[in-house]
Design a protein around this motif. Sequence first.
Motif, PDB file in Angstrom:
ATOM      1  N   ALA A 101      39.610  75.371  41.578  1.00  0.00           N
ATOM      2  CA  ALA A 101      38.810  75.548  42.793  1.00  0.00           C
ATOM      3  C   ALA A 101      37.542  76.344  42.497  1.00  0.00           C
ATOM      4  N   LYS A 102      37.685  77.411  41.686  1.00  0.00           N
ATOM      5  CA  LYS A 102      36.508  78.232  41.379  1.00  0.00           C
ATOM      6  C   LYS A 102      35.536  77.461  40.499  1.00  0.00           C
ATOM      7  N   LEU A 103      36.068  76.679  39.563  1.00  0.00           N
ATOM      8  CA  LEU A 103      35.202  75.892  38.694  1.00  0.00           C
ATOM      9  C   LEU A 103      34.351  74.926  39.518  1.00  0.00           C
ATOM     10  N   LEU A 104      34.972  74.252  40.478  1.00  0.00           N
ATOM     11  CA  LEU A 104      34.241  73.313  41.323  1.00  0.00           C
ATOM     12  C   LEU A 104      33.186  74.039  42.154  1.00  0.00           C
ATOM     13  N   ASP A 105      33.530  75.237  42.642  1.00  0.00           N
ATOM     14  CA  ASP A 105      32.562  76.008  43.421  1.00  0.00           C
ATOM     15  C   ASP A 105      31.406  76.471  42.546  1.00  0.00           C
ATOM     16  N   MET A 106      31.704  76.849  41.300  1.00  0.00           N
ATOM     17  CA  MET A 106      30.647  77.265  40.376  1.00  0.00           C
ATOM     18  C   MET A 106      29.684  76.110  40.114  1.00  0.00           C
ATOM     19  N   ILE A 107      30.240  74.916  39.872  1.00  0.00           N
ATOM     20  CA  ILE A 107      29.401  73.752  39.600  1.00  0.00           C
ATOM     21  C   ILE A 107      28.573  73.392  40.828  1.00  0.00           C
ATOM     22  N   ARG A 108      29.187  73.520  42.008  1.00  0.00           N
ATOM     23  CA  ARG A 108      28.449  73.235  43.240  1.00  0.00           C
ATOM     24  C   ARG A 108      27.234  74.155  43.367  1.00  0.00           C
ATOM     25  N   GLN A 109      27.414  75.438  43.085  1.00  0.00           N
ATOM     26  CA  GLN A 109      26.298  76.374  43.191  1.00  0.00           C
ATOM     27  C   GLN A 109      25.252  76.135  42.104  1.00  0.00           C
TER      28      GLN A 109
END
Length: 406
Positions: A235-243
């Motif tokens: 979940a954090k990885l996806l949020d990092m990529i989104r940002q």
Amino acid sequence: MRARGLGGARIAVGLSGGVDSMVLLHILNALAPRLRLRVSAVHVHHGLSPNADRWRRFCAGLCRRWSVPFRTWRVSVEAKGKGVEAAAREKRYGVFRILRADAVALAHQLDDQAETVLLNLLRGAGLAGARGMPAEARLGRKRLIRPLLGVRREAIVAYAQAHGLDWIEDESNRDERLARAFLRARLAPALDERFPRWREALARAARHFAAADADANRLLRSFLASRGLRAPSEAKLLDMIRQLAAPGAKTAIAHDGAVLRTYRRKVFLTKAIRSAAPFRPVPWNGESRLPLPALGGELRFRRARGEGIDADEAARGRFVVRLRAGGERLQPDARRPRRTLKNLFQESGVPPWERERLPLLWRGEDLVWVPGIGVDARFRAPRGAPGIVPVWRNLLLLRAHFPGEG
């Protein structure tokens, strides 16, 4: 329809009563004996339509006739600025997360996928929106599957008619105040006339975007591991990529004692600073190394000829290191006028978060040298003459930029 890895699984079908979910439940229920599936149905009662109770009764009656375990969940939908459709979706997925099942099956099909991608692109949603809906994903500890994602709506209706299935029509599907209904009523017919396979094309583009996103996942994981940082959760990885995919000057993502920032399509990784210590001016008296722990680095000075600070000027002493206060000007090129540091930093690509913590070398009220910019023309060593070249060693910077950026 693929059923890979579902043998013996408990599958909860999201049943709205519309034709798509009716067909999905019919197919999975037919496959259940052969694949040893334990199929159930869940109906989320949003209470948004005056027909909501009738829809619930319709779904419950159908499941009784088909001997499918059925459950209704009532939810209260409050838009709170995000729109009714988005708020209702959030509530549905909240229900799906707590179901006791191995997988949740949703009846999104090809038309839904194409519409989702198109609407996301029109809203400027970026890479995350352009990849559309995945055919399979994780929802907490369970699988989320969309077995009909590659099937056209017209084929689903034809299947329902061929098997004598009944279904209900949600009146909101004809409410053109809603973006998706407007697209279906107004845009889709025009696209059908000029681009008859626009749905397939958008779905194919979504798969390409999803593949690119997977590459980004792999690349970011590899990059963080190469710097000795722990792997983030999915979940954090996806949020990092989104940002990182929608960067801004203020983007700052903390992870495992480090911070990722973006500037001009590059990703910088620095050590996290618990608190920025106050910096007091530090004199430079000709040392070859000048530690500046409050700034997280040190200045080094090497001897050279024809570059750097004129050695005769350096011998006069009275140099001091200070931080930027605002309004400073420098003339790195004698052929051009003195310019503000703000303009010089922008031109040289110095990231905004570094500018206020860079050690500036002064002599009295004269700015002599700025990291990333150079020496003022008045203090530069003449050609062939002895000079001293300052070098700022930022020990907080773990890597200059994220490899593989475009």
